[in-house]
Write a protein that holds these residues in place. Structure first.
Motif, PDB file in Angstrom:
ATOM      1  N   VAL A 157       0.864  -1.179   0.000  1.00  0.00           N
ATOM      2  CA  VAL A 157       0.000   0.000   0.000  1.00  0.00           C
ATOM      3  C   VAL A 157       0.903   1.231   0.000  1.00  0.00           C
ATOM      4  O   VAL A 157       1.790   1.348   0.845  1.00  0.00           O
ATOM      5  CB  VAL A 157      -0.934   0.025   1.221  1.00  0.00           C
ATOM      6  CG1 VAL A 157      -1.725   1.331   1.265  1.00  0.00           C
ATOM      7  CG2 VAL A 157      -1.890  -1.165   1.188  1.00  0.00           C
ATOM      8  N   TYR A 158       0.674   2.145  -0.957  1.00  0.00           N
ATOM      9  CA  TYR A 158       1.475   3.371  -1.059  1.00  0.00           C
ATOM     10  C   TYR A 158       0.688   4.523  -0.445  1.00  0.00           C
ATOM     11  O   TYR A 158      -0.469   4.757  -0.801  1.00  0.00           O
ATOM     12  CB  TYR A 158       1.802   3.666  -2.525  1.00  0.00           C
ATOM     13  CG  TYR A 158       2.609   2.579  -3.186  1.00  0.00           C
ATOM     14  CD1 TYR A 158       4.003   2.618  -3.183  1.00  0.00           C
ATOM     15  CD2 TYR A 158       1.989   1.496  -3.805  1.00  0.00           C
ATOM     16  CE1 TYR A 158       4.747   1.624  -3.780  1.00  0.00           C
ATOM     17  CE2 TYR A 158       2.729   0.485  -4.395  1.00  0.00           C
ATOM     18  CZ  TYR A 158       4.106   0.548  -4.379  1.00  0.00           C
ATOM     19  OH  TYR A 158       4.839  -0.455  -4.966  1.00  0.00           O
ATOM     20  N   CYS A 159       1.315   5.223   0.478  1.00  0.00           N
ATOM     21  CA  CYS A 159       0.662   6.325   1.183  1.00  0.00           C
ATOM     22  C   CYS A 159       1.473   7.598   1.015  1.00  0.00           C
ATOM     23  O   CYS A 159       2.699   7.584   1.133  1.00  0.00           O
ATOM     24  CB  CYS A 159       0.513   6.015   2.672  1.00  0.00           C
ATOM     25  SG  CYS A 159      -0.534   4.578   3.032  1.00  0.00           S
ATOM     26  N   ILE A 160       0.771   8.693   0.764  1.00  0.00           N
ATOM     27  CA  ILE A 160       1.387  10.018   0.709  1.00  0.00           C
ATOM     28  C   ILE A 160       0.834  10.827   1.868  1.00  0.00           C
ATOM     29  O   ILE A 160      -0.389  10.972   2.000  1.00  0.00           O
ATOM     30  CB  ILE A 160       1.076  10.719  -0.624  1.00  0.00           C
ATOM     31  CG1 ILE A 160       1.615   9.892  -1.794  1.00  0.00           C
ATOM     32  CG2 ILE A 160       1.669  12.119  -0.656  1.00  0.00           C
ATOM     33  CD1 ILE A 160       1.169  10.388  -3.146  1.00  0.00           C
ATOM     34  N   ILE A 161       1.706  11.325   2.720  1.00  0.00           N
ATOM     35  CA  ILE A 161       1.258  12.087   3.882  1.00  0.00           C
ATOM     36  C   ILE A 161       1.867  13.481   3.863  1.00  0.00           C
ATOM     37  O   ILE A 161       2.933  13.698   3.270  1.00  0.00           O
ATOM     38  CB  ILE A 161       1.616  11.384   5.214  1.00  0.00           C
ATOM     39  CG1 ILE A 161       3.144  11.301   5.391  1.00  0.00           C
ATOM     40  CG2 ILE A 161       0.989  10.008   5.299  1.00  0.00           C
ATOM     41  CD1 ILE A 161       3.555  10.850   6.780  1.00  0.00           C
ATOM     42  N   ASP A 162       1.163  14.405   4.492  1.00  0.00           N
ATOM     43  CA  ASP A 162       1.702  15.735   4.754  1.00  0.00           C
ATOM     44  C   ASP A 162       2.436  15.634   6.087  1.00  0.00           C
ATOM     45  O   ASP A 162       1.813  15.630   7.155  1.00  0.00           O
ATOM     46  CB  ASP A 162       0.572  16.756   4.826  1.00  0.00           C
ATOM     47  CG  ASP A 162       1.083  18.174   5.007  1.00  0.00           C
ATOM     48  OD1 ASP A 162       2.274  18.334   5.348  1.00  0.00           O
ATOM     49  OD2 ASP A 162       0.300  19.118   4.805  1.00  0.00           O
ATOM     50  N   ALA A 163       3.755  15.529   6.033  1.00  0.00           N
ATOM     51  CA  ALA A 163       4.547  15.261   7.232  1.00  0.00           C
ATOM     52  C   ALA A 163       4.461  16.374   8.261  1.00  0.00           C
ATOM     53  O   ALA A 163       4.800  16.162   9.430  1.00  0.00           O
ATOM     54  CB  ALA A 163       6.003  15.019   6.847  1.00  0.00           C
ATOM     55  N   THR A 164       4.013  17.563   7.870  1.00  0.00           N
ATOM     56  CA  THR A 164       3.878  18.660   8.824  1.00  0.00           C
ATOM     57  C   THR A 164       2.606  18.541   9.651  1.00  0.00           C
ATOM     58  O   THR A 164       2.460  19.232  10.664  1.00  0.00           O
ATOM     59  CB  THR A 164       3.882  20.012   8.108  1.00  0.00           C
ATOM     60  OG1 THR A 164       2.743  20.093   7.231  1.00  0.00           O
ATOM     61  CG2 THR A 164       5.152  20.176   7.283  1.00  0.00           C
ATOM     62  N   ARG A 165       1.688  17.680   9.213  1.00  0.00           N
ATOM     63  CA  ARG A 165       0.401  17.565   9.913  1.00  0.00           C
ATOM     64  C   ARG A 165       0.157  16.179  10.493  1.00  0.00           C
ATOM     65  O   ARG A 165      -0.586  16.036  11.478  1.00  0.00           O
ATOM     66  CB  ARG A 165      -0.730  17.912   8.939  1.00  0.00           C
ATOM     67  CG  ARG A 165      -0.619  19.294   8.333  1.00  0.00           C
ATOM     68  CD  ARG A 165      -1.508  19.465   7.120  1.00  0.00           C
ATOM     69  NE  ARG A 165      -2.913  19.304   7.432  1.00  0.00           N
ATOM     70  CZ  ARG A 165      -3.868  19.178   6.510  1.00  0.00           C
ATOM     71  NH1 ARG A 165      -3.543  19.170   5.227  1.00  0.00           N
ATOM     72  NH2 ARG A 165      -5.121  19.039   6.868  1.00  0.00           N
ATOM     73  N   PHE A 166       0.740  15.159   9.879  1.00  0.00           N
ATOM     74  CA  PHE A 166       0.462  13.787  10.300  1.00  0.00           C
ATOM     75  C   PHE A 166       1.752  12.989  10.180  1.00  0.00           C
ATOM     76  O   PHE A 166       2.314  12.871   9.092  1.00  0.00           O
ATOM     77  CB  PHE A 166      -0.632  13.183   9.409  1.00  0.00           C
ATOM     78  CG  PHE A 166      -1.255  11.934   9.960  1.00  0.00           C
ATOM     79  CD1 PHE A 166      -1.792  11.901  11.236  1.00  0.00           C
ATOM     80  CD2 PHE A 166      -1.333  10.776   9.190  1.00  0.00           C
ATOM     81  CE1 PHE A 166      -2.382  10.755  11.737  1.00  0.00           C
ATOM     82  CE2 PHE A 166      -1.928   9.636   9.677  1.00  0.00           C
ATOM     83  CZ  PHE A 166      -2.449   9.625  10.966  1.00  0.00           C
ATOM     84  N   ALA A 167       2.230  12.463  11.301  1.00  0.00           N
ATOM     85  CA  ALA A 167       3.522  11.777  11.324  1.00  0.00           C
ATOM     86  C   ALA A 167       3.402  10.365  10.765  1.00  0.00           C
ATOM     87  O   ALA A 167       2.350   9.719  10.850  1.00  0.00           O
ATOM     88  CB  ALA A 167       4.058  11.722  12.757  1.00  0.00           C
ATOM     89  N   LEU A 168       4.504   9.874  10.226  1.00  0.00           N
ATOM     90  CA  LEU A 168       4.539   8.524   9.672  1.00  0.00           C
ATOM     91  C   LEU A 168       4.271   7.481  10.756  1.00  0.00           C
ATOM     92  O   LEU A 168       3.598   6.470  10.503  1.00  0.00           O
ATOM     93  CB  LEU A 168       5.893   8.279   9.009  1.00  0.00           C
ATOM     94  CG  LEU A 168       6.020   7.066   8.088  1.00  0.00           C
ATOM     95  CD1 LEU A 168       4.985   7.104   6.975  1.00  0.00           C
ATOM     96  CD2 LEU A 168       7.417   6.997   7.500  1.00  0.00           C
ATOM     97  N   ASP A 169       4.779   7.698  11.946  1.00  0.00           N
ATOM     98  CA  ASP A 169       4.523   6.762  13.038  1.00  0.00           C
ATOM     99  C   ASP A 169       3.036   6.717  13.396  1.00  0.00           C
ATOM    100  O   ASP A 169       2.503   5.660  13.741  1.00  0.00           O
ATOM    101  CB  ASP A 169       5.333   7.149  14.278  1.00  0.00           C
ATOM    102  CG  ASP A 169       6.821   6.864  14.119  1.00  0.00           C
ATOM    103  OD1 ASP A 169       7.172   6.038  13.249  1.00  0.00           O
ATOM    104  OD2 ASP A 169       7.627   7.463  14.845  1.00  0.00           O
ATOM    105  N   GLU A 170       2.370   7.858  13.318  1.00  0.00           N
ATOM    106  CA  GLU A 170       0.933   7.893  13.599  1.00  0.00           C
ATOM    107  C   GLU A 170       0.157   7.122  12.533  1.00  0.00           C
ATOM    108  O   GLU A 170      -0.800   6.400  12.849  1.00  0.00           O
ATOM    109  CB  GLU A 170       0.448   9.337  13.665  1.00  0.00           C
ATOM    110  CG  GLU A 170       0.991  10.120  14.851  1.00  0.00           C
ATOM    111  CD  GLU A 170       0.543  11.564  14.839  1.00  0.00           C
ATOM    112  OE1 GLU A 170       0.128  12.059  15.899  1.00  0.00           O
ATOM    113  OE2 GLU A 170       0.604  12.202  13.763  1.00  0.00           O
TER     114      GLU A 170
END
Length: 311
Positions: A157-170
């Protein structure tokens, strides 16, 4: 937006009653965020979602190391002559992700058939406790689909996150929560379970092309594409709420029209962005009468392609 792309590898632990599609998984992840971090955190994350500012974009789940063949005419894949050859080639629907940088016309040289997974149709019953048997209406026997994976199957599963709002660990936490409780239909009876194995930062080969492959269902943004050079299959989503909202008197959302996964897109400007599409729903254009603030993932991760459009 500080976009970060990550690949999560999952191991199915049970059969699935619902396909692991990106927009459906996004909805369940939103419920998982609400359960773990609270409704206020989810509301904050969804701010700007329908205005091109998603905090998270999720792909479908694909067999590990493989990507879907794009929905393009046969001539773009180099199949110009023999109809029998074209029919046989249509069974080779997956390409090794490591070869994604190869020219589109060379894909079929390395494409493969679908990995081992079994799609069954089962009969499901609901017993009327007054009569002790099935009957008509909601108690009539019905057919349901179920997907079973081989023991060695792994899914990406490929995920793109806004690292300033939602952390990868979360994100890893809530994805693990979904795998523990179960994804999709009949999760309460044991379906849809998976383990989160590894996560890896994902980068795609750089290309100056304007062509891209979509990795989830999405709502097209016609202002950014050349319609005459896009190829896709339409998809109508008849969605419904999850979690506790599924038990209310109005669990269904309004249908939305989307492009299926593996759409071949041609953008007006060179330089492929991390994702494409439009956020659906929200207060301004509600897709749910029961919860007007509901949104639907209309974005999809993109993979740049080396393609040459010629008849």
């Amino acid at each position: 937006m500080q976009a970060q792309t990550c690949r999560f590898t999952l191991q199915p632990r049970s059969a699935f009653g619902t396909a692991l599609a990106g927009d459906t998984l996004f909805g369940q992840l939103c419920w998982a965020i609400r359960e773990r971090f609270g409704e206020a955190r989810l509301t904050a994350l969804l701010a700007g979602y329908t205005r091109g500012q998603p905090f998270l974009v999720v792909s479908d789940a694909f067999p590990a190391g493989l990507l879907p063949r794009p929905s393009v005419p046969d001539f773009l894949l180099g199949l110009d002559v023999d109809p029998a050859q074209r029919k046989q080639a249509r069974q080779r629907t997956w390409l090794p992700a490591a070869d994604i940088g190869r020219p589109l016309r060379e894909w079929l040289e390395r494409a493969t058939a679908a990995p081992h997974q079994r799609h069954d149709v089962l009969t499901q019953n609901t017993i009327n406790r007054l009569t002790g048997t099935t009957g008509t209406g909601p108690f009539a026997p019905r057919q349901v689909a179920r997907t079973t994976f081989a023991a060695e199957t792994r899914l990406d599963v490929y995920c793109i996150i806004d690292a300033t709002r939602f952390a990868l660990d979360e994100l890893a936490q809530v994805l693990g929560d979904v795998g523990h409780t179960g994804f999709g239909r009949d999760s309460s009876t044991g379906l849809g379970k998976f383990d989160l194995l590894v996560r890896t930062e994902q980068t795609w080969p750089h290309t100056a092309s304007r062509h891209a492959l979509s990795l989830a269902p999405c709502a097209p943004d016609p202002t950014r594409t050349e319609a005459s050079a896009c190829f896709y299959q339409p998809l109508t989503r008849f969605g419904r709420h999850g979690n506790l909202a599924a038990l209310t008197a109005r669990p269904y959302k309004r249908p939305v029209l989307m492009m299926r996964t593996a759409a071949f897109l041609t953008l007006r400007e060179p330089g492929i962005p991390p994702f494409f599409g439009s956020g659906l729903g929200g207060i301004d254009a509600p897709i749910s009468a029961a919860i007007p603030a509901t949104v639907h993932q209309g974005y999809a991760p993109l993979v740049p392609l080396d393609a040459e459009l010629r008849p």
